[in-house]
Design a protein around this motif. Structure first.
Motif, short mmCIF file in Angstrom:
data_model
loop_
_atom_site.label_atom_id
_atom_site.label_comp_id
_atom_site.label_asym_id
_atom_site.label_seq_id
_atom_site.Cartn_x
_atom_site.Cartn_y
_atom_site.Cartn_z
N PRO A 18 0.81 -1.22 0.00
CA PRO A 18 0.00 0.00 0.00
C PRO A 18 0.84 1.28 0.00
O PRO A 18 0.44 2.29 -0.55
CB PRO A 18 -0.84 -0.11 1.27
CG PRO A 18 -0.27 -1.23 2.06
CD PRO A 18 0.55 -2.07 1.14
N GLU A 19 2.01 1.24 0.62
CA GLU A 19 2.91 2.40 0.59
C GLU A 19 4.35 1.91 0.52
O GLU A 19 4.66 0.80 0.95
CB GLU A 19 2.71 3.32 1.78
CG GLU A 19 2.90 2.68 3.13
CD GLU A 19 2.57 3.63 4.27
OE1 GLU A 19 3.41 3.78 5.16
OE2 GLU A 19 1.47 4.21 4.26
N GLN A 83 1.90 -5.24 4.88
CA GLN A 83 0.64 -5.22 4.15
C GLN A 83 -0.48 -4.63 4.98
O GLN A 83 -0.49 -4.63 6.14
CB GLN A 83 0.25 -6.61 3.66
CG GLN A 83 1.18 -7.09 2.58
CD GLN A 83 0.85 -8.48 2.08
OE1 GLN A 83 0.48 -9.35 2.86
NE2 GLN A 83 0.99 -8.69 0.79
#
Length: 83
Positions: A18-19, A83
């Motif tokens: 996600p990042e 995650q």
């Protein structure tokens, strides 16, 4: 699912986090991936002027003696934690 299959899934998952992880985490991921896939580091340490590859080499060298299976498991655990 075998450890190798889990490792391959974690490698794929690492590309879709996600990042973007911080640089130290990326370095750890690189070192664990290399230890898991190639074993202990070989070759000469890069020169002082090649700071990026020197840092990668040092991180991988720090895992020397870690089994490929253990490195795979640590990589899987690290990716899952991101995650």
């Amino acid at each position: 699912m075998s450890l190798k299959d889990q490792f391959d899934a974690a490698v794929a998952a690492s590309k879709q986090l996600p990042e973007r992880p911080d640089n130290m985490t990326l370095l750890k991921m690189y070192a664990l991936f290399k230890q898991a896939s190639a074993g202990d580091v070989e070759g000469d340490r890069p020169g002082f002027t090649d700071m990026v590859n020197r840092a990668k080499y040092d991180a991988w060298k720090g895992l020397e003696g870690t089994s490929q299976e253990e490195a795979m498991q640590q990589y899987i655990d690290l990716v899952e934690s991101l995650q």
